[in-house]
Enzyme design. Structure first.
Site, PDB file in Angstrom:
ATOM      1  N   SER A 173      -5.776  -4.988   2.668  1.00  0.00           N
ATOM      2  CA  SER A 173      -5.116  -5.162   4.441  1.00  0.00           C
ATOM      3  C   SER A 173      -6.266  -4.663   5.022  1.00  0.00           C
ATOM      4  CB  SER A 173      -3.503  -5.197   4.190  1.00  0.00           C
ATOM      5  OG  SER A 173      -2.990  -5.269   5.862  1.00  0.00           O
ATOM      6  N   ASP A 189      -1.148 -15.915   0.649  1.00  0.00           N
ATOM      7  CA  ASP A 189      -1.012 -14.970   1.399  1.00  0.00           C
ATOM      8  C   ASP A 189      -0.646 -15.367   2.637  1.00  0.00           C
ATOM      9  OD1 ASP A 189      -1.524 -12.362   3.438  1.00  0.00           O
ATOM     10  OD2 ASP A 189      -3.056 -11.961   2.207  1.00  0.00           O
ATOM     11  N   HIS A 236       0.241 -11.238  -0.199  1.00  0.00           N
ATOM     12  CA  HIS A 236      -0.336 -10.144   0.530  1.00  0.00           C
ATOM     13  C   HIS A 236      -0.210  -9.055  -0.469  1.00  0.00           C
ATOM     14  CE1 HIS A 236      -2.536  -8.554   3.643  1.00  0.00           C
ATOM     15  NE2 HIS A 236      -2.124  -7.697   3.835  1.00  0.00           N
TER      16      HIS A 236
END
Length: 763
Positions: free
Chosen positions: A616, A707, A739
């Protein structure tokens, strides 16, 4: 795949399985028995099942016997009990009953089982027409037994709205739930969900089960657009006839310019929320049960909104005597726009004769800490709270909270506001509270090189000395790692490094100039070993000094680990956290390079063999680093990385995040679903893709197809552009993963490939 790579895959697969098999201790409860010296502890543990691609869940029991003032004995059940098909278990306050939830799948009913100490006493099947699956994770989770153990309140998905029905001749006006081969169901209106992790879950609603009758009722008077969670029972009124429920409510008007939109809530404590109270639906209609509105003005809900004076309130907990209601608030996250920030603790004095029309005062107990003194309390950073966090005095509670790069257990006197760290101060271990038994604490501790251990904490008062906490290790064969894992990690050591900020600018706050930290896991001969820089996401998240099977696996391969908690990380005070918004791609990148320079200067690592990995925002930093400092990193891996904010803004579940990290304090004035050309230009300039032409390091890209936070197009665009410019890139795609890429097989394969990729390029 050549023979050498194939052999590497085989050997690392066997090794990673050893780390994967280490069980996780998820929850624990402690119950009193008839004997004052004996109590019973129940543990919920889990373990990945790669063959079934799911998680095995077990429960274990232990009798805790106090032999004398200084010793305890834990007598374990001989085997753990597997809870097949179980979504969650919740024991009653006395421990005499157990709620077992089996969420229905694909339209099947949800099963609620009430287990007595010897048998299943009740089994209730709840049809989808009443409600969908119970929420068992994160923000919306809430299952609460009443004091008499006759009612259970919980949060479940509201039944879906009726969909249009069609037959061969056209639309069937009357509609029908019956299905036959000559009709079909249309899609109807689109219903928005709460984003990442909550796909197809958009209306968490409050229900109450009457155990005796098996009847389930929905709470009445809550507007459809108010999502609810974290329900608890209020203490019985002095008259004994009124039963109230207190819960957290989120209004759906979170969109830009007060439009209706459910912005993603996973990892986002900046969504406005409040505590509400409502009458139990089994109490029948009552004049004081004012409907809870979703209106734009709070004036319509003053009778039920308990915390209208602040923008955030969650984790409500009543004291044992019922006189206090305490809760946490992330009002600084809501007000600033940062997706996480420092929490504060509040309390409400709860009258025994409270009615809906009675206003209650909200008092701050522990304020946020802006700029902590060196090693002093940095503020509250709490991601969960025990269902019963209270000691026997009724005014002292415990929390698990981040304290710089460690996780610690703190006690809080809610009358005075005094905060005390009760876990050891001279340790790099991280601690997490599991349960309270009287005035003792059941906890788990671990480090990056030491898998989780159960600990039992108690206060000691040596003669002539102040109170101090003693933590006994509780041995259990079911929660320990294998000898191979212990042996591999025994050759490593851990230290927490304080990294001075390099050339702090004058416009920084005092907290923004303070040193940040990095957790350094060194191998036996660290100065000649390759090093992996590990970067957490967020950016307002944290890497703590606890056991992580993925990091420990990389350490076992012979790598040093440099785990950087750059400025903006939780656990270091509010000023340090707020120093990052508006400066992503520069300040956080520089902090990572400064940490790397520090360990090189101290001759702790080999500067010529450095890899970097992150997920991320950590992937954002990974791809920034290989572009901005292409000669510093030999190889990289990124999991669902943010690579292009200008692309992400229109498809993510958190577009407000893009504005906040890029624009800082000016984010709210620019925020719009249709960003201006100037904003799009700024987003691009702050993104890793702006530096892609300089990348030299081979990149492994790991992407989750489901995601919603950083949709797969972000990583694919970057990977294709890197390939176009002549770079080496390998893409792995996990179509069903969100995610985190946390489906057991996907998680296993992703870290296996990271290990093989790094070994290949760091020879």
């Amino acid at each position: 795949m050549d023979a050498v790579t194939s052999e590497e895959y085989a050997s690392q697969t066997e090794l990673l399985k050893e780390f994967t098999n280490v069980p996780s201790i998820d929850n624990a409860w402690v119950f009193k028995t008839n004997s004052e010296d004996i109590s019973t502890a129940m543990f919920s543990i889990s373990q990945p099942n790669l063959l079934a691609n799911s998680k095995r869940k077990y429960i274990m029991y232990s009798h805790i016997t106090r032999a004398d003032a200084n010793s305890l004995d834990f007598q374990w059940s001989p085997f753990p009990i597997e809870m097949t098909g179980v979504s969650v278990i919740v024991p009653s306050p006395s421990g005499s009953k157990l709620l077992v939830v089996r969420n229905g799948e694909k339209g099947s009913p949800t099963k609620l089982e009430i287990v007595d100490q010897s048998h299943v006493d009740k089994e209730i099947h709840v049809k989808q027409s009443i409600h969908g699956p119970l929420y068992t994770e994160e923000w919306f989770h809430g299952i609460s037994w009443n004091q008499e153990e006759t009612l259970i309140a919980y949060i479940a998905e509201a039944p879906p709205q009726p969909k249009p029905a069609f037959v061969a001749s056209g639309y069937r006006k009357e509609g029908s739930s019956e299905k036959d081969c000559n009709s079909w169901e249309g899609q109807g209106d689109w219903e928005e969900d709460w984003g990442e992790t909550y796909s197809k879950k958009g209306r968490p609603s409050l229900f109450v089960l009457n155990i005796s009758s098996g009847q389930v009722l929905a709470a009445e008077g809550i507007a459809r657009s108010l999502s609810v969670g974290q329900v608890v029972w209020a203490p019985p009124s002095s008259s004994g006839c009124q039963k109230y429920l207190v819960f957290v409510g989120w209004l759906e008007h979170n969109g830009f310019r007060n439009t209706a939109r459910k912005l993603g809530i996973k990892y986002c404590s900046n969504r406005p929320c409040a505590l509400y109270a409502i009458r139990c639906p089994f109490e029948g209609p009552d004049a004081d049960n004012t409907p809870i509105s979703d209106g734009k003005s709070y004036s319509a809900v003053m009778g039920c909104n308990l915390t209208a004076s602040i923008s955030s309130a969650f984790f409500p907990r009543f004291s044992r005597d019922g006189k206090l209601l305490v809760f946490l608030s992330s009002k600084h996250a809501v007000d600033s726009g940062a997706h996480n920030a420092t929490d504060s603790l509040y309390k409400i004095n709860w009258p025994s004769d409270w009615k809906m029309d009675k206003q209650l005062d909200v008092t701050e107990v522990v304020p946020i800490v802006m700029c902590p003194e060196d090693d002093c309390f940095p503020g509250i950073y709490c991601s969960y709270m025990l269902s019963n966090p209270w000691f026997s005095d009724g005014c002292t509670m415990i929390l698990t909270s981040a304290w710089r790069s460690t996780e610690v257990i703190i006690s809080i006197d809610v009358l005075s506001g005094k905060v005390t760290r009760i876990t050891p101060e001279d340790s790099y271990y991280s601690w997490s509270a599991l349960a309270i038994g009287g005035d003792n604490v059941l906890a788990v501790s671990s480090s990056p090189i030491d898998p989780p251990h159960i600990r039992y904490g108690r206060q000691m008062t040596p003669e002539g000395q102040a109170h101090r906490w003693t933590w006994d290790e509780v041995s259990s064969q079911w929660t320990t790692a294998s000898n191979k894992v212990k042996s591999l990690l025994s050759h490593h050591s851990v230290s927490i490094l304080k990294i001075p900020v390099d050339n702090p600018s004058d416009d920084l706050s005092d907290g923004g100039k303070l040193p940040f930290e990095a957790i350094f896991v060194s191998s036996k001969d660290s100065s000649h070993s390759p090093t992996v820089v590990i970067l957490h996401g967020g950016p307002h998240s944290l890497s703590v000094s606890s056991y992580s099977k993925s990091s420990s696996f990389l350490a076992s391969l012979g790598f040093n680990l440099l785990i950087v908690n750059y400025r903006g990380t939780l656990g270091f005070g509010e000023e340090a956290l707020q120093s990052l918004p508006g400066k992503v791609g520069s300040q956080d990148v520089q902090d990572c390079l400064t940490a790397l320079d520090y360990v090189i200067k101290e001759e702790l690592i080999d500067a010529s063999r450095v890899a970097v990995v992150g997920i991320s925002h950590g992937g954002f930093l990974t791809t920034h680093l290989i572009g901005q400092a292409p000669d510093r990193f030999v190889v990289a891996a990124a999991r669902n990385p943010v690579c292009n904010l200008a692309l992400m803004i229109g498809i993510t579940d958190i577009p407000d995040w893009c504005y906040t990290v890029a624009c800082g304090t000016e984010a709210k004035q620019y925020a719009s679903e249709s960003p201006s050309p100037d904003c799009l230009r700024l987003f691009y300039q702050k993104s890793p893709i702006a530096h892609i032409s300089k990348v030299k390091a081979p990149l492994l890209m790991l992407l989750g197809g489901a995601d919603l936070r950083v949709p797969v197009s972000n990583g694919l665009q970057y990977a294709r552009a890197l390939r176009e410019s002549g770079g080496e890139v390998k893409i792995m795609f996990f179509p069903e993963d969100i995610h985190e890429i946390n489906i057991p097989r996907s998680e296993f394969e992703s870290f296996l490939n990271i290990g093989v990729w790094f070994k290949k390029h760091l020879k």
